[in-house]
Design a protein around this motif. Structure first.
Motif, short mmCIF file in Angstrom:
data_model
loop_
_atom_site.label_atom_id
_atom_site.label_comp_id
_atom_site.label_asym_id
_atom_site.label_seq_id
_atom_site.Cartn_x
_atom_site.Cartn_y
_atom_site.Cartn_z
N SER A 627 0.84 -1.28 0.03
CA SER A 627 0.00 0.03 -0.03
C SER A 627 0.88 1.23 -0.04
N LEU A 628 2.01 1.11 0.87
CA LEU A 628 2.88 2.57 0.83
C LEU A 628 3.50 2.51 -0.41
N GLU A 629 3.98 1.56 -0.95
CA GLU A 629 4.78 1.64 -2.29
C GLU A 629 3.95 2.17 -3.52
N ILE A 630 2.57 1.88 -3.47
CA ILE A 630 1.62 2.23 -4.38
C ILE A 630 1.32 3.98 -4.17
N LEU A 631 1.38 4.23 -2.91
CA LEU A 631 0.82 5.69 -2.58
C LEU A 631 2.26 6.51 -2.97
N HIS A 632 3.26 6.16 -2.73
CA HIS A 632 4.53 6.98 -2.67
C HIS A 632 4.70 7.12 -4.47
N THR A 633 4.66 6.10 -4.92
CA THR A 633 4.75 6.07 -6.63
C THR A 633 3.66 7.00 -7.02
N ALA A 634 2.49 6.99 -6.50
CA ALA A 634 1.55 7.86 -7.06
C ALA A 634 1.67 9.30 -6.91
N LEU A 635 2.29 9.61 -5.57
CA LEU A 635 2.54 10.97 -5.09
C LEU A 635 3.69 11.71 -5.95
N LEU A 636 4.66 10.69 -6.40
CA LEU A 636 5.90 11.31 -7.04
C LEU A 636 5.30 12.02 -8.45
N ASN A 637 4.20 10.99 -8.99
CA ASN A 637 3.61 11.75 -10.15
C ASN A 637 2.78 13.16 -10.08
N LEU A 638 2.05 12.95 -8.89
CA LEU A 638 1.15 14.04 -8.44
C LEU A 638 2.13 15.35 -7.92
N GLU A 639 3.27 15.21 -7.75
CA GLU A 639 4.12 16.50 -7.22
C GLU A 639 4.35 17.11 -8.40
N LYS A 640 4.56 16.45 -9.62
CA LYS A 640 5.02 17.09 -10.68
C LYS A 640 4.00 17.88 -11.52
N LYS A 641 2.84 17.23 -11.29
CA LYS A 641 1.57 18.06 -11.66
C LYS A 641 1.16 19.22 -10.86
N GLY A 642 1.63 19.10 -9.24
CA GLY A 642 1.15 20.24 -8.64
C GLY A 642 -0.41 20.17 -8.22
N LEU A 643 -1.05 19.15 -8.27
CA LEU A 643 -2.44 19.03 -8.06
C LEU A 643 -2.74 19.03 -6.51
N ARG A 644 -4.35 19.53 -6.36
CA ARG A 644 -4.51 19.65 -4.90
C ARG A 644 -4.53 18.24 -4.39
#
Length: 770
Positions: A627-644
């Motif tokens: 679960s943590l692996e999935i969340l960290h991977t997703a967060l990396l992509n969201l950081e680049k997009k700057g979404l709320r």
């Protein structure tokens, strides 16, 4: 200058050793020394040269940003307290140091001084081989991309490789990255990357300047200058000023170093100060002393700085005959611009640029047209030329094409750019006359408001709609029979949802449904209604929400595919919240993947890295690690997009770590969980996202309960949350807070202190952000 000095010193040493080598050879050929002695002397000579060269390479390597060496730091004064605080923080092992202060306070100059101290006063720092690297981060770029560009790395690098390359290029054990001019939102967008780099390598330190940060970050605040510093600056310029003049300068400048320097220069030239207290009057007096060519170049640089980049003297010189070294140096001498001789790059403080643009407003059309045409000729695509077009008075594209450009920036999620574009037009006062009509205005406004909402600037959007005269007088959305009218009204209704007024939001969406809208828009409203019922969190509301989403899933796949996906994800979240173990989650995920594949989109990875899939792994499969692996991977992509939405992921990572430490306690996991809760909370306080705020606070309190560290303040916070959620009818958070309140009241006031009855139940409580 230091670079040249070191070069000649070391060249002299090498020449001496080469001469010795030549002397030994002559002595050997004339048989004045034995062969064994000769070879021993040569070996010693070569070894010594090699050792010195290694020492030079390792410890005296010139800066990567060579132009900083040319910067005159002789006028730097005071900042003893701030300097000591930063140096102590580095020595105490602090990995991120924040420096805050208003524009013009001297943050950038302070970074230059820190670089000078780190390079030339190494005894102040614990440890050796420390390298300072200065970086300007542009909006829209992440920190990793900026570092790569700075060190010349062409390819995308993962964190370990980036850190390795950083040490290789700087040839140092410890790298101190000095990041300039980062606003709060930009910092929040790159915070995860910064922490990831620090976790990768303990020898990376960040010093970050920004205008303002919340107290939780414990920033070093840059203070205004007093008469003491004013006199010190004057003395460094060989000027004696009286106490009256000193007080006058403080009064006129508000203690801002950038203006103090200018006023002292003016006093040196004229022997007096203007009676006017406005800084722009003073800047005008400096500009009035410039000749025609210098003024033309200055106004061009001021307008070019809108693009937020340094200006290449060579690039501008190709199109502007006034861009000469002589004129540039005159502007530098008057303190109006900065120039790096080695790279021939020109830059201007935003403080000056804004005032000089105001001063030369009459030249706006001329300069913006010139810059637009210059950028048109450039091989590189530059989105800022769109701003120069809207600020000019030329028509190079039709209205439909212009609106298409705006829509394209929205689709590309260029939210920061669209906000900047709108604000620089100053409520349409500077909008190109060829495009100044209701249709363009409404499109610009929509892009602005929608972008603010997307990045979480809810309060700014709300304040603008409630108070802006432009909004009230110029926009009558009911007269626009279009998709845009619907989108605008939907966003306005959405603001009630963002602020936790879910019943009001539901009412607004229902009213919108009754207006003249198409089926796709109707589905969007129906999804939003279900979404708000989901937020309320009681069983009745959850049932209504589930029915909304099930209906959308059945009928929307062809009409509105985006909301088919959203409805599926929302329905899964409800099932997870209700801990429905009979629901076929795997089939639900497979249905989404198949649907997207049939629509020509292979988004299996996106589905399998979604928040819902991570929660499924944690709640149903009890796999916290995955679960943590999935969340960290997703967060990396969201950081680049700057979404709320990334702040919801902060909360989910914190929650996953909290449950992980219940099973297997680890102090590092505990600290990381606390850190992610705090990040989610910091954002929610700024954006006034009440659901995220309350649930993050409860997460932090549950962590403290787990460590038996709960206090009376925690009880007060929980009581406030309880009352608020009861008033707003947010049932699921109200239920959480009631259970926590009962436990805290028990340990606070019960004479038996039998908290074990509640403890195990509480620490295993699953918190949801619905």
């Amino acid at each position: 200058m230091k670079k040249r000095k070191y070069f000649f010193v070391w060249l002299s040493i090498v020449v001496i050793f080469v001469a010795l080598l030549f002397l030994f050879t002559i002595l050997f050929f004339y048989k004045n020394i034995e062969m064994s002695v000769y070879f021993s002397l040569i070996l010693a000579d070569v070894t010594l040269i090699a050792t010195l060269c290694t020492f030079y390479d390792k410890f005296l390597l010139p800066y990567v940003n060579n132009h900083l060496q040319e910067r005159d730091l002789t006028s730097f004064v005071d900042r003893i307290l701030e300097t000591r605080t930063v140096i102590d923080s580095i020595n105490n092992g602090q990995k991120i140091i924040y420096i805050t202060g208003r524009p013009g306070i001297g943050k950038k100059f302070f970074l230059y001084k820190l670089i000078d101290i780190i390079n030339n006063e190494k005894k102040l720092l614990i440890g050796s081989s420390v390298y300072p690297l200065y970086i300007d981060v542009e909006a829209g770029k992440n920190i990793k991309q900026s570092i790569r560009e700075k060190i010349g790395a062409v390819n995308e690098l993962n964190n370990p490789d980036l850190v390795k390359e950083l040490h290789k290029v700087t040839k140092s054990k410890t790298v101190i990255l000095l990041i300039n001019n980062v606003n709060l939102q930009l910092y929040l967008n790159m915070e995860e990357d910064i922490n990831a780099l620090i976790r990768t390598d303990d020898n990376i330190i960040f010093i970050i300047t920004t205008e303002a940060l919340m107290e939780s970050y414990k920033p070093v605040e840059m203070s205004k200058f007093t008469d003491k510093e004013v006199k010190e600056i004057a003395l460094k310029k060989n000027i004696n000023i009286s106490d009256d003049i000193c007080r006058n300068i403080i009064q006129k400048t508000g203690g801002l170093p950038i203006l103090i320097n200018c006023f002292i220069k003016q006093f040196k030239l004229t022997g007096n100060l203007s009676d006017d207290t406005e800084s722009d009057i003073f800047i005008k007096k400096i500009c009035d002393k410039l000749d025609f060519e210098e003024r033309e170049l200055l106004s061009l640089i001021a307008y070019y700085s809108i693009a937020k980049v340094t200006i290449s003297m060579y690039q501008v010189g190709k199109y502007c005959e006034y861009c000469t070294k002589k004129n540039i140096l005159k502007l530098v001498e008057n303190g109006l611009i900065e120039f790096a001789p080695q790279t021939e790059e020109i830059s201007m403080q935003s403080f000056f640029a804004m005032r000089i643009r105001e001063l030369y407003e009459s030249k706006r059309f001329q300069k913006c047209v010139f810059i637009y045409k210059m950028l048109e000729k450039s091989e590189k695509e530059n989105k800022y030329k769109f701003i120069f077009l809207l600020l000019s008075n030329i028509k190079v594209m039709e209205e439909a094409e212009l609106i298409e450009h705006l829509s394209g920036y929205l689709l590309e999620k260029e939210y920061y750019f669209l906000i900047y574009l709108f604000e620089i037009l100053e409520d349409f006062n500077k909008l190109n006359i060829h495009y100044d009509n209701k249709n363009v205005r409404v499109n610009l406004l929509y892009c602005y408001i929608h972008s603010l909402l997307e990045i979480g600037e809810y309060e700014t959007a709300k304040q603008y709609i409630n108070k802006s005269r432009t909004w009230i007088s110029d926009i009558n959305l009911r007269t626009i029979n279009s998709q845009l009218e619907f989108d605008f009204n939907f966003d306005i209704a959405d603001m009630s949802h963002f602020y936790g007024d879910f019943e009001l939001a539901i009412d607004s969406y229902m009213k919108l449904q009754k207006s003249n809208i198409n089926e796709a828009q109707n589905i969007k409203c129906q999804w939003a209604i279900g979404h708000c019922y989901r937020h309320l969190g009681d069983i009745h509301s959850m049932n209504i929400a589930s029915k909304c989403f099930e209906t959308i899933i059945k009928k929307s796949s062809k009409i509105n595919p985006d909301y088919f996906m959203r409805a599926y994800q929302s329905l899964i979240l409800i099932k997870l919240f209700l801990d429905d173990k009979d629901y076929d989650y795997e089939k639900a995920f497979e249905n989404q993947i198949s649907f997207l594949y049939e629509a020509g989109m292979d988004k299996k990875e996106e589905i399998m890295s979604s928040r819902q899939y991570a929660l499924y792994q944690r709640i149903i499969m009890n796999d916290y690690k995955y679960s943590l692996e999935i969340l960290h991977t997703a967060l990396l992509n969201l950081e680049k997009k700057g979404l709320r939405i990334k702040y919801d992921y902060y909360f989910e990572i914190a929650e996953s770590l909290r449950h992980k430490i219940i099973i297997d306690f680890n102090e590092e996991d505990y600290k990381e969980s606390l850190s992610y809760y705090q990040r989610a909370l910091d954002f929610s306080l700024k954006a006034r996202d009440i659901s995220l705020k309350n649930i993050s606070q409860l997460g932090i309190i549950l962590l403290r309960i787990f460590k038996r560290q709960a206090c009376a303040n925690d009880l007060n916070n929980v009581i406030e949350i309880c009352d608020f959620c009861n008033k707003k009818k947010i049932a699921y958070i109200y239920n959480y807070s009631c259970q926590i309140k009962e436990y805290l009241l028990n340990i606070q006031y019960s004479s038996e202190k039998n908290d074990e009855l509640y403890f195990n139940k509480l620490v295993e409580m699953r918190l949801f952000i619905m």
